[in-house]
Design a protein around this motif. Structure first.
Motif, mmCIF file in Angstrom:
data_model
loop_
_atom_site.group_PDB
_atom_site.id
_atom_site.type_symbol
_atom_site.label_atom_id
_atom_site.label_comp_id
_atom_site.label_asym_id
_atom_site.label_seq_id
_atom_site.Cartn_x
_atom_site.Cartn_y
_atom_site.Cartn_z
ATOM 1 N N LYS A 110 0.829 -1.204 0.000
ATOM 2 C CA LYS A 110 0.000 0.000 0.000
ATOM 3 C C LYS A 110 0.868 1.261 0.000
ATOM 4 O O LYS A 110 0.552 2.253 -0.669
ATOM 5 N N ARG A 114 0.927 4.176 -2.924
ATOM 6 C CA ARG A 114 0.757 5.595 -2.610
ATOM 7 C C ARG A 114 1.957 6.397 -3.102
ATOM 8 O O ARG A 114 1.799 7.496 -3.659
ATOM 9 N N ARG A 117 1.675 6.951 -6.817
ATOM 10 C CA ARG A 117 0.695 8.003 -7.115
ATOM 11 C C ARG A 117 1.297 9.378 -6.860
ATOM 12 O O ARG A 117 1.091 10.320 -7.631
ATOM 13 N N ASP A 118 2.057 9.501 -5.782
ATOM 14 C CA ASP A 118 2.629 10.802 -5.417
ATOM 15 C C ASP A 118 3.614 11.308 -6.470
ATOM 16 O O ASP A 118 3.695 12.525 -6.709
#
Length: 393
Positions: A110, A114, A117-118
């Motif tokens: 996870k 993330r 995506r950042d």
């Protein structure tokens, strides 16, 4: 007109090191900054033979650095540029996977999602067939990503052509032994061939792009102010079984091993965070890293690599070891803990016009060029202005 400016043998710049960085900077100086007289000094008989060749040949897209956002983000910016500028050298026709280990990983699945995506990195779930290559008890999740490899032999062909067309003189099988203030010129460089012949070159600028040899000069050269760590590393070259031949795989982040296509040989590299580094030391001017590598026994650790990687990806046990590439790897000591790979760009105040440059990844070349754009660099008739100091991007 000064004696230096009137001297027809004087040079605008000497670039030390004929790897990718040295050649790209020499081309940039000629094409973009208008320097007419450039000499490139390379200790090997050809270009891009050392660290530029003996590595994983990965064009990073950020995924590799979840603990260094800046390094990851710079890779995301630089990869599209690299693909445009060197399309013939980039290998894209393989499937690249990143897998997250269940145990001893410094990021969870996870957290990795993330992080991607950042930084704006594309990430997709994998199909059942690809997931089936991994041992589910040891792998938490697997992701399809966008990452490429490069062919060093094609980059070397580009470098030879561009340097020739730019009028850059190349001194093969020569090394720079000393950099000093010149009596009739801003800087004076002494070179020595493998046969022991010396040459004195008067110049305005010196660009030290020797990677592991940044501190190996006598004369007035002060050495870089940033601490460097040297490692002798082994990159195993493998013939992969059919099930893995069209793949590149990285398992992270703790176990951390990678297998990537190596286009220059039509094989795959295999590296392992535990077994790829054979020994390390803090860099110092009186300890030549190239001499240490030359006398190193080079006993392979590929059996241990394969045995451990095979726990996560069983088909690796069917791979055949063909060769191993041993090289000195240089990293900034301050980035050992976070895996960051900024460039080192140092202006030597004691030697105005002398720069030392180190990049940890091939795409860092754009960070170097951006930094050079801010320097007032001109030919023999120009004037230099610089604030001095160290730049880490």
């Amino acid at each position: 007109m000064s004696g230096f400016e009137a001297d027809p043998t004087s040079q605008d710049a000497v670039v030390v090191g004929g790897g990718f960085y040295g050649t790209a900077i020499a081309v940039y100086l000629a094409r973009q900054r208008g320097l007419k007289r450039i000499v490139l000094v390379e200790r090997e008989p050809a270009l891009l033979m050392r660290a530029s060749y003996n590595n994983q040949a990965r064009v990073h897209n950020g995924y590799h650095y979840p603990r260094s956002f800046t390094t990851a983000y710079r890779s995301r910016i630089n990869l599209p540029k690299f693909v445009v500028d060197w399309p013939g050298a980039v290998k894209r026709d393989f499937t690249k996977l990143y897998a997250i280990a269940r145990r001893n990983s410094k990021v969870t699945a996870k957290q990795f999602e993330r992080f991607c995506r950042d930084i704006g990195a594309d990430i997709q779930p994998v199909n059942t067939a690809l997931r089936g290559l991994f041992e589910p008890r040891l792998i938490e999740d697997v992701f399809l990503v966008e990452e490429y490899a490069f062919d060093t032999t094609k980059l070397a062909s580009w470098a030879r052509r561009e340097l020739s067309e730019s009028g850059v003189q190349i001194r093969y099988q020569s090394r720079v032994t000393a950099i000093s203030k010149g009596a009739q010129s801003p800087l004076q460089v002494i070179t020595e061939t493998t046969q022991g012949n010396q040459e004195v070159i008067n110049c305005r600028y010196v660009f030290n792009c020797t990677y592991s040899g940044l501190n190996q000069f006598k004369g007035d050269f002060p050495g870089v102010s940033t601490g460097l760590k040297q490692e002798i590393t082994e990159m195993a070259l493998m013939q992969m079984p059919e099930s893995l031949d069209g793949l590149g795989i990285t398992v992270m982040d703790g176990p951390f091993f990678s297998m990537m296509p190596f286009p220059a040989r039509g094989l795959h590299t295999l590296s392992h965070v535990r077994y790829t580094p054979h020994l390390h030391w803090n860099d110092q001017s009186d300890l030549d890293p190239y001499a240490r590598l030359q006398h190193y026994a080079r006993e392979t650790r590929v059996d241990r690599m394969v045995r451990d990687v095979g726990r996560y990806i069983p088909d690796v046990l069917k791979a055949k070891h063909v060769d191993s590439l041993f090289e000195v790897k240089t990293v900034l000591m301050k980035n050992e803990g976070d895996d960051g790979r900024p460039i080192l760009f140092e202006r030597h105040m004691e030697l105005p016009g002398c720069y030392s440059i180190l990049g940890g990844k091939i795409d860092n070349i754009y960070d170097v060029i951006e930094t050079l754009e801010k320097e007032n660099i001109s030919g023999i008739d120009g004037q230099e202005k610089s604030n001095g100091g160290v730049v880490n991007v």
